[in-house]
Scaffold this motif. Structure first.
Motif, mmCIF file in Angstrom:
data_model
loop_
_atom_site.group_PDB
_atom_site.id
_atom_site.type_symbol
_atom_site.label_atom_id
_atom_site.label_comp_id
_atom_site.label_asym_id
_atom_site.label_seq_id
_atom_site.Cartn_x
_atom_site.Cartn_y
_atom_site.Cartn_z
ATOM 1 N N GLN A 39 -6.644 5.626 -0.318
ATOM 2 C CA GLN A 39 -6.070 5.136 1.090
ATOM 3 C C GLN A 39 -4.598 4.811 0.983
ATOM 4 O OE1 GLN A 39 -8.107 1.356 1.560
ATOM 5 N NE2 GLN A 39 -10.312 2.364 1.834
ATOM 6 N N ALA A 40 -4.132 4.619 -0.274
ATOM 7 C CA ALA A 40 -2.479 4.224 -0.422
ATOM 8 C C ALA A 40 -1.860 5.555 -0.285
ATOM 9 C CB ALA A 40 -2.382 3.675 -1.694
ATOM 10 N N THR B 212 0.885 -1.116 -0.022
ATOM 11 C CA THR B 212 -0.005 0.017 -0.099
ATOM 12 C C THR B 212 0.931 1.136 -0.060
ATOM 13 O OG1 THR B 212 -1.810 -1.165 1.296
ATOM 14 C CG2 THR B 212 -1.885 1.224 1.329
ATOM 15 N N ARG C 111 2.533 1.994 -3.470
ATOM 16 C CA ARG C 111 1.377 2.250 -4.365
ATOM 17 C C ARG C 111 1.078 3.969 -4.097
ATOM 18 N NH1 ARG C 111 -0.378 3.204 -9.331
ATOM 19 N NH2 ARG C 111 -2.553 3.882 -9.405
ATOM 20 N N GLU D 35 -9.076 2.656 -3.094
ATOM 21 C CA GLU D 35 -7.746 1.953 -2.634
ATOM 22 C C GLU D 35 -6.752 2.876 -3.136
ATOM 23 O OE1 GLU D 35 -10.294 0.748 -4.810
ATOM 24 O OE2 GLU D 35 -10.760 -0.881 -3.683
#
Length: 203
Positions: free
Chosen positions: A185-186, A106, A109, A182
């Motif tokens: 959040q990353a 994570t 990214r 996603e």
């Protein structure tokens, strides 16, 4: 106009003790303006003073929707907004990043998005506006390094929904709408993992 010293004293009093119709800023943002990662309250210490004053005005006039901050910002005069912003801008940001445990995939990214973007999705590098270490650039682009991930995610959601629409030329709204949950959040986890950087308080 008061001197910077007088503004800092007036701002310090508002920050630590509050005022008429205004609770002390420190009750949510911490005694030294470091924020509250668990609650998602942002760091104010070391942010650009003019940026903070502008955000208080935006929350007062509704271009940045915030049910908690709106009545507080509305109760402050323009002078008081400037005073409290000057005070928090003068504080040294906390040295410890507020980010919790995040898996390396994570974070990788997030770092890629922050530093290179994802041009297939039309997402520019965050650092192209917010500075190489997320330290912020002038009034328009705040320091986001060391801000709580939850706070940063909430702002992305606000731009996506349109409840926040005070960004220059709709830039953040257009970027936010291209971010998946996603990726949001990353990239916020990555910025939260960095040590806080003081903004350049010169326009």
């Amino acid at each position: 106009m008061p001197t910077i010293g007088a503004a800092n004293e007036a701002g310090k009093k508002l920050a630590q003790q509050g005022g008429e119709g205004v609770q002390a800023c420190s009750s949510c943002h911490g005694a030294q303006g470091g924020g509250n990662a668990a609650a998602g309250w942002p760091r104010l210490a070391g942010l650009n003073a003019d940026y903070m004053a502008q955000q208080l005005t935006a929350m007062a006039n509704g271009t940045r929707s915030n049910p908690i901050m709106a009545p507080i910002a509305s109760a402050l005069s323009e002078q008081q907004r400037g005073d409290v912003a000057e005070y928090f801008a003068s504080l040294k940001p906390p040295t410890m990043a507020p980010g919790g445990e995040v898996d390396q995939k994570t974070l990788h990214r997030g770092e890629t998005l922050a530093q290179r973007g994802d041009w297939q999705q039309g997402i520019p590098a965050c650092t192209s506006c917010h500075g190489l270490q997320g330290q912020g650039v002038g009034v328009a682009f705040p320091s986001i390094a060391g801000q709580p991930a939850t706070y940063l995610q909430n702002q992305i959601k606000a731009w996506q929904s349109g409840s926040r629409h005070n960004d220059p030329n709709g830039l953040m709204a257009s970027v936010a709408k291209r971010l998946s949950d996603e990726d949001s959040q990353a990239v916020t986890a990555w910025f939260a993992s960095l040590p806080a950087q003081p903004s350049n308080n010169v326009q």
